[in-house]
Design an enzyme around this catalytic site. Structure first.
Site, PDB file in Angstrom:
ATOM      1  CB  SER A 151      24.535 -57.812  -4.195  1.00 24.98           C
ATOM      2  OG  SER A 151      25.083 -58.703  -5.084  1.00 24.98           O
TER       3      SER A 151
ATOM      4  CG  HIS B 206      22.486 -57.966  -0.478  1.00 27.39           C
ATOM      5  ND1 HIS B 206      21.637 -57.543   0.144  1.00 27.39           N
ATOM      6  CD2 HIS B 206      22.472 -58.601  -1.475  1.00 27.39           C
ATOM      7  CE1 HIS B 206      20.779 -59.293  -0.291  1.00 27.39           C
ATOM      8  NE2 HIS B 206      21.461 -59.848  -1.128  1.00 27.39           N
TER       9      HIS B 206
ATOM     10  CG  ASP C 123      23.776 -61.251  -2.546  1.00 22.42           C
ATOM     11  OD1 ASP C 123      22.829 -61.357  -2.420  1.00 22.42           O
ATOM     12  OD2 ASP C 123      23.959 -60.286  -3.544  1.00 22.42           O
TER      13      ASP C 123
ATOM     14  CG  MET D  19      24.626 -67.578  -3.799  1.00 25.11           C
ATOM     15  SD  MET D  19      24.546 -67.473  -5.337  1.00 25.11           S
ATOM     16  CE  MET D  19      23.669 -65.655  -5.454  1.00 25.11           C
TER      17      MET D  19
ATOM     18  CG  HIS E 248      19.766 -62.739  -0.342  1.00 22.79           C
ATOM     19  ND1 HIS E 248      20.129 -62.650  -1.476  1.00 22.79           N
ATOM     20  CD2 HIS E 248      18.639 -63.250   0.359  1.00 22.79           C
ATOM     21  CE1 HIS E 248      18.754 -63.647  -1.467  1.00 22.79           C
ATOM     22  NE2 HIS E 248      18.280 -63.838  -0.499  1.00 22.79           N
TER      23      HIS E 248
ATOM     24  CG  MET F  10      20.084 -67.231  -1.482  1.00 27.96           C
ATOM     25  SD  MET F  10      20.764 -65.881  -3.163  1.00 27.96           S
ATOM     26  CE  MET F  10      22.383 -65.217  -2.358  1.00 27.96           C
TER      27      MET F  10
ATOM     28  CG  MET G 272      14.686 -63.773  -3.648  1.00 31.13           C
ATOM     29  SD  MET G 272      15.992 -63.249  -3.325  1.00 31.13           S
ATOM     30  CE  MET G 272      16.673 -63.083  -5.270  1.00 31.13           C
TER      31      MET G 272
ATOM     32  CG  ASP H 190      18.953 -59.487  -4.235  1.00 27.74           C
ATOM     33  OD1 ASP H 190      19.449 -59.057  -4.772  1.00 27.74           O
ATOM     34  OD2 ASP H 190      19.141 -60.027  -3.235  1.00 27.74           O
TER      35      ASP H 190
HETATM   36  C1  DX5 Z   1      20.578 -62.817  -6.794  1.00 24.73           C
HETATM   37  C2  DX5 Z   1      21.479 -62.136  -5.444  1.00 24.73           C
HETATM   38  C3  DX5 Z   1      21.538 -60.687  -5.416  1.00 24.73           C
HETATM   39  C4  DX5 Z   1      22.114 -60.377  -6.653  1.00 24.73           C
HETATM   40  C5  DX5 Z   1      21.671 -59.250  -7.566  1.00 24.73           C
HETATM   41  O1  DX5 Z   1      20.949 -64.471  -5.922  1.00 24.73           O
HETATM   42  O2  DX5 Z   1      20.425 -62.321  -4.233  1.00 24.73           O
HETATM   43  O3  DX5 Z   1      21.625 -59.819  -4.339  1.00 24.73           O
HETATM   44  O4  DX5 Z   1      23.520 -60.114  -6.576  1.00 24.73           O
HETATM   45  O5  DX5 Z   1      21.761 -58.797  -8.997  1.00 24.73           O
HETATM   46  P1  DX5 Z   1      21.419 -57.934 -10.144  1.00 24.73           P
HETATM   47  O6  DX5 Z   1      21.171 -56.553  -9.014  1.00 24.73           O
HETATM   48  O7  DX5 Z   1      22.473 -58.097 -10.387  1.00 24.73           O
HETATM   49  O8  DX5 Z   1      20.061 -58.457  -9.734  1.00 24.73           O
HETATM   50 ZN    ZN Z   2      21.331 -60.794  -2.738  1.00 25.35          ZN
END
Ligand code: DX5
Ligand code: ZN
Length: 224
Positions: free
Chosen positions: A9, A34, A36, A38, A67, A69, A138, A174
């Protein structure tokens, strides 16, 4: 040949050098990238959107695994497809019309995934299984990198695996994935591992390579 897909990620990358970081994790052995996304609404944090994804798309040929969110999602799906995402994962909790969102992603010619938060039971996806390529379990509450892996999710992975049966659906994990937690979820049926802080913590390509290799080795050993 490793059967585990490792998807670093970029949330934990150096954003001031994002394109270089993507090239570095590609050379270091990443299978997927990946992303993320948000929105400060579905989750209490804001990251990046389609323009940033489009800007880094040319830096690697590896699949882009988005991904989302964000809520709502449907109005933005085409922009993520156009930006060059190969898989688009939406949250089951992000809106009332999950089936419609998955249909829209497939209509855009992309593979569709559904993510479920730690408190969401696997039954939330039971009636959309035939629209899916990926289920993202998750193992932390979404929003931030560097949180602790929630052990109770291992049992959920096992249940998701049973629910899938012989359908060609991958299980992605994840949150808090590292060499010590990867074997737990792989033994329970996971095939795609996202990791942010565990891979990027050293800040250099050599350490990214070492971290990816050690997660992969731990995962593959658990699969045998
Ligand atoms: C959290 C994200 C993850 C995050 C994971 O909301 O979806 O992809 O980057 O981070 P680590 O591997 O540090 O837990
Ligand atoms: Zn993620």
């Amino acid at each position: 040949m490793s059967k585990t897909i490792i998807a670093p990620s970029v949330l934990s990358a150096d954003f001031s050098r994002l394109g270089d970081e993507v090239e570095a994790i590609d050379r270091a052995g990443a299978d997927w990238i990946h992303l993320d996304v948000m929105d400060g609404h579905f989750v209490p944090n804001i990251t990046f959107g389609p323009p940033v994804i489009k800007a880094i798309r040319g830096r690697t040929k590896k699949p882009f695994d988005a991904h989302l969110m964000i809520a709502p999602t449907d109005a933005y799906l085409a922009a993520f497809a156009d930006a060059g995402c190969d898989n688009i994962t939406v949250h089951a909790e992000a809106g009332p019309h999950l089936d419609r969102s998955l249909h829209a992603i497939r209509e855009l010619g992309k593979t569709a995934g559904v993510a479920i938060n730690p408190a969401t039971p696997e039954s939330a996806i039971e009636y959309v299984l035939d629209r899916l390529s990926l289920i993202l379990v998750m193992t932390v509450n979404p929003g931030f990198g560097g949180q602790s892996f929630i052990n109770a999710m291992v049992d959920k992975v096992r249940r998701v695996k049973a629910l899938i049966g012989d359908r060609p659906i991958r299980i992605e994990i994840d949150g808090g994935v590292a060499p010590d937690t990867a074997p737990l979820v792989v033994a329970a049926g996971a095939d795609v591992l996202v990791a942010g802080s565990a891979i990027f913590k050293g800040g250099k390509e050599d350490s990214y390579r070492a971290q990816i290799a050690s997660i992969r080795q731990a995962a593959d050993a658990a699969r045998r």
